[in-house]
Design an enzyme around this catalytic site. Structure first.
Site, PDB file in Angstrom:
ATOM      1  CG  ASP A 119      -6.021 -80.300 -38.591  1.00  0.00           C
ATOM      2  OD1 ASP A 119      -5.019 -80.507 -39.309  1.00  0.00           O
ATOM      3  OD2 ASP A 119      -7.126 -79.974 -39.071  1.00  0.00           O
ATOM      4  CE1 TYR A 121      12.676 -75.190 -36.035  1.00  0.00           C
ATOM      5  CE2 TYR A 121      11.247 -76.189 -37.677  1.00  0.00           C
ATOM      6  CZ  TYR A 121      11.412 -75.433 -36.538  1.00  0.00           C
ATOM      7  OH  TYR A 121      10.316 -74.927 -35.892  1.00  0.00           O
ATOM      8  CG  HIS A 176      -4.791 -76.910 -37.712  1.00  0.00           C
ATOM      9  ND1 HIS A 176      -3.533 -77.223 -37.245  1.00  0.00           N
ATOM     10  CD2 HIS A 176      -5.547 -76.659 -36.617  1.00  0.00           C
ATOM     11  CE1 HIS A 176      -3.525 -77.181 -35.925  1.00  0.00           C
ATOM     12  NE2 HIS A 176      -4.730 -76.836 -35.511  1.00  0.00           N
ATOM     13  CD  GLU A 222     -12.307 -84.991 -41.759  1.00  0.00           C
ATOM     14  OE1 GLU A 222     -12.209 -84.088 -40.910  1.00  0.00           O
ATOM     15  OE2 GLU A 222     -13.405 -85.463 -42.155  1.00  0.00           O
TER      16      GLU A 222
END
Length: 402
Positions: free
Chosen positions: A110, A305, A105, A382
């Site tokens: 995540d 994209y 990741h 985090e």
């Protein structure tokens, strides 16, 4: 708490943070690639269990769509988090590092998934005051597989004006921005990307006698250089484009001139006109440089994209929501677009909305020095997930309240 004063969301999001960290680390240990993410899907479903949501899963991919119906009628807003990882080995040394040798990741998906779970919990607690509905879009396959397009085909957006999505919002983490800050801009925010494959066809032979062969290697090298000059001399400087050759393949050993040489790269643009110009110019340069040396070039330009184009009104609303939540010192306008690409563009082609960036530079590291996304050593703060969850929720409330 109201949409005008969303600050309690941040306090509540910080209370949710330990659970979000645990979910994020579980996802980080077991990254999955592409459109099929069964373990990731199961983790999301378990995390949403018990919330007052209507949950469906994808048919062609391991997606999750969770809908929160407010107690009062109103419009529909979509919040999106992507879930897939990248095919690369992790070298962070984290205690919760990937347990798989060739999956990581490294793009922060995540964190995106955990933040969207947090937003679902925050908004579910406000169901009685909610006007309208919120669709939580947990998407596989962002890293090149166009998962957003598949989910649109399966009906995630519904039909506008008939209960379909009226506005959409997404966040993307970045280690190159101060943790807990939000950055966005109206108009083009991320680039379109197309893929470039060029095969130069020469004539093989002995390396000691190149005059009796037609060496494709120097021809391929000249094409690489010519492509860079082409960009600087044919593309308007204020409508930028990038051509990068990321891989060159040729030959098997030192004393053989190979028959072919291959170039593989990416094209990045912001507007349809420059996108078309670049595609035409790349093909012309490759064909004619090869022809100048008596070789030929086979050119493939698979379309990727489209650009992410933020709706001005939705961007202003998202910025107002983030500012009310975090204060003006932590919400900033991007000075220029990011030349990375994102398949949230498919959603924004159909629904007005915005994508913003959330700073997640790890403590003790400056944004200028932090390993970037897609790096095998990238580490995220985090704590930023509490901000991300609260921003998602605040933006949804603002969209529904306007």
């Amino acid at each position: 708490m109201t949409a005008d004063d969303p600050r309690p969301l941040l306090t509540q999001a910080r209370e949710l943070l330990p659970g979000l960290v645990a979910t994020r680390r579980a996802l980080h240990r077991a990254p999955e690639l592409g459109l099929r993410l069964p373990r990731t899907q199961a983790t999301v479903l378990a995390a949403l269990e018990g919330l007052p949501l209507t949950v469906t899963t994808g048919r062609a991919l391991s997606s999750v769509v969770a809908t929160l119906e407010g107690a009062h009628p109103g419009r529909t807003v979509l919040l999106r988090g992507d879930m897939d990882a990248l095919p690369q080995h992790e070298d962070t040394g984290l205690e919760f590092a990937s347990e798989l040798p060739d999956a990581m990741h490294a793009c922060g998906h995540d964190l995106h998934t955990a933040m969207l779970i947090g937003a679902a919990r925050l908004l579910a607690g406000r169901q009685e005051e909610l006007r309208g509905r919120v669709v939580f879009m947990f998407q596989p396959g962002e890293e090149g597989d166009g998962g957003a397009r598949h989910m649109i085909d399966e009906g995630v957006l519904g039909t506008r004006g008939e209960g379909g999505v009226d506005a959409a919002f997404a966040l993307h983490v970045s280690t190159r921005l101060a943790s807990g800050t939000v950055h966005l801009r109206p108009g083009p925010a991320l680039a379109a990307h197309d893929t470039l494959h060029v095969t130069v066809h020469g004539r093989g032979g002995h390396a000691s006698a190149p005059h009796r062969a037609l060496d494709p290697v120097p021809v391929a090298c000249e094409i690489v250089q010519a492509l860079q000059t082409m960009v600087t001399r044919t593309v308007h400087v204020f409508d930028p484009a990038v051509v990068t050759i990321g891989r060159i393949e040729a030959g098997t050993t030192t004393n053989i001139i190979p028959e072919t040489a291959e170039l593989h790269g990416t094209l990045r643009t912001l507007t349809p006109a420059t996108r078309q110009l670049l595609r035409e110019n790349v093909a012309r340069v490759a064909h004619h440089v090869a022809a100048a040396h008596g070789a030929t070039a086979e050119v493939e330009l698979p379309e990727g994209y489209p650009p992410v184009v933020n709706d001005p009104d939705r961007t202003a609303a998202a910025r107002a929501a983030a500012t009310a939540l975090l204060g003006p010192d932590r919400v900033h306008e991007l000075a220029e677009p990011v030349m990375g690409a994102e398949d949230f563009s498919y959603v924004l082609e159909r629904v007005p909305g915005a994508m913003a960036f959330l700073g997640a530079c790890p403590p003790g590291t400056s944004p200028e020095e932090a390993p970037d996304i897609h790096c095998n050593r990238v580490v995220f703060d985090e704590d930023a997930m509490a901000v991300g969850s609260a921003v998602h929720a605040a933006v949804a409330l603002r969209f529904l309240g306007d």
